[in-house]
Design a protein around this motif. Structure first.
Motif: not given
Lengths: 267, 267, 267
Positions: A189-198
């Motif tokens: 979930s941390v990795i997805e959030q980083i990717i989604d952060s732009g």
């Protein structure tokens, strides 16, 4: 790449702007190091002399000469930076890196506690003379586990704002802290959030010392994901993962290729 | 073998018909590879260039030349075969292997799904030009766990019937799938069923990448069991296991020797 | 040691009376072995040719010549001693070691059962011709777990009394038996009891094949603790642990340094 009729995914070539492989030298014997570099130079973009090994490696210059011969940049592990900072010797560290001809420098707070402003200050200072890689995440598993996805994103943004050219997500040499949990699993979930952060993934380097982590990031972000903490002897293996030539990523790429083919032919 | 007065078990010498050691090259640096071969050639019968590494190894010919110098045969990992098959390029694969002077070829379905008849067909086709090693077992741990002992035995028989010279039982590079469970333990009942099936163990190669697996198979099937996926640097260690010169097999061989002595003297 | 303005803990230099690093050779290729020694000789005091590898290493003399060139002593693993003893060939073993020019000899009972008096007798006999390292602890995890702290202390005392110059605490190559539990954790209370017993730690060698064990012993007993079963490629890494240049020991040494500074300035 040896000739074959296989369809393989695109893979950038050196000098690369993405798909970087950052190798870590854990203090390998000099001959073994030179052999590893000479045998896989096409797949190595940068070498990190891990933690403080630079200080106790008798023939460090021979390793550096080998890297220069192959046009591979190098820097010292963030822990050495932290050791100098812990002793109030930051400026001496910049000098030390200059003396050894480093074009790159890693700023990290994986072990010591560094207030956010101080880290930013040090990144900005280092960036005047070096291409800065800054690292986010802690070596201590518990401290890392307490870092939320929001904090990861914000720390990454702060480091770029301060002048970092690349931001590295910590996973140690064992792949069991930082962006991973103590069992070695990526913190999805941390990795997805980083990717989604732009964040521009071409400016992120994911430490991925194990085959499992390498396969995960290649599958999630493609052949040209930037990966760090790669063992010198694993570079060829990593190239096979990037190209779907190993079981762990083969199915992913064959499915992708199959779907592309369907799209091309309008199916 | 350096001279000593010790009584040691029989160990065949090259060229061997049993007691084969099949080394896996995971993409080792060229010098390290040559060094490993030159230092332990007496204990190496075949080398597998693991999965698709052959395709991304710049100086592959140097490795092959080294093997030829020591009379060691070589082949490419089954995953490369599967990659070609997944892209409907089986005939190209046979050509590819010819071009590189392979006398051996591995047929497997460890990653892709291959109907039994197709696998048999490919083995028969390959056996016209190559000595065929076929592999049984899957790289995926769950898929492997679902394979019963009966299925193992029947797949092995089918592969021999189709023309395989050696059948390899899968265990990956980690020893955690195929003939092993995810914890790295051998699947004892499956192995016993294979042995009881009447298969000629001299034609079976057990992948045994860990010391624990090597010790298990040596203890169960003797010094001259065929073992595969041996790391280049582990060949000397494996010879000690085969001879009862390491703790893990020492007791086994001393007991055996002790009992043989009792039998000889009629005790 | 490369020049830097860092304050680092004291570390003895060769020839050392404490802070010994005993490397284990697991049957490494000859070139790799020579490379490892030549690249880190300043940090290597003794080399053990692990278990019975000496018997099946074709170019053993080349390895020995390399060690002699760097003034590094060597001996054979205790398991080889036990193999000879199991076959009633103790005297032949002493001859064997003489023939290979060993100045050191390891006496152990890690695998075979050896009555206390017999072990003492063998140590005393060996000490006439060799510097004796004796080992305490068993390779079998269960047998080891049954050894109390009192027994450890008493076995260590018996070995010194019999003539051992150094006593080694068993941990195998995996760090999962002997002085460690099967999970790889040090048996803290046993270790504390040994330290409290008044044994001279400068005469004890703690086998510490993993980074975790190395960091534990350095943190507990200081930079100049004697450590064994160190892989040839880990010597540089171990030096960084001894000096607080790696995350695992950095905090420990910075705290210590900080407190020393406080003491010096009377704070």
């Amino acid at each position: 790449m040896n000739a074959s009729p296989l369809s393989l995914p695109q893979r950038s070539v050196k000098p690369r702007r993405e798909g970087l492989t950052v190798v870590i030298d854990n203090g390998a014997p000099v001959g073994a190091f030179q052999d590893a570099i000479a045998s896989a130079a096409y797949g190595i973009d940068l070498v990190k002399f891990g933690w403080g090994t630079a200080l106790v490696t008798p023939r460090l210059e021979e390793k550096m000469a080998c890297l220069e011969q192959y046009g591979i940049g190098y820097f010292f592990g963030g822990t050495l930076f932290e050791k100098f900072v812990a002793q109030d010797l930051a400026e001496d560290y910049f000098e030390f890196c200059q003396r050894y001809g480093c074009d790159y420098l890693e700023v990290s707070d994986g072990t010591i506690h560094l207030p956010a402003e101080r880290k930013a200050q040090l990144i900005t200072r280092a960036a005047k003379e070096f291409t800065v890689l800054s690292e986010v995440g802690y070596k201590d598993a518990e401290r890392s586990a307490a870092l939320s996805g929001d904090q990861w994103v914000s720390f990454i943004e702060q480091d770029f704002a301060a002048g970092a050219s690349l931001v590295v997500t910590e996973a140690r040499e064992s792949g069991r802290s930082g962006i991973c949990d103590p069992s070695g699993q990526p913190r999805f979930s941390v990795i997805e959030q980083i990717i989604d952060s732009g964040a521009d993934c071409r400016q992120l380097v994911f430490e991925a010392p194990t085959k499992e982590l390498q396969a995960f990031f290649v599958t999630r972000l493609g052949s040209d994901v930037n990966l760090g903490n790669i063992a010198p002897g694993d570079v060829i293996g990593l190239e096979t993962l990037r190209l779907g030539l190993r079981s762990d990523t083969l199915v992913h790429f064959e499915l992708e290729r199959y779907q592309e083919r369907k799209i091309r032919i309008g199916a």
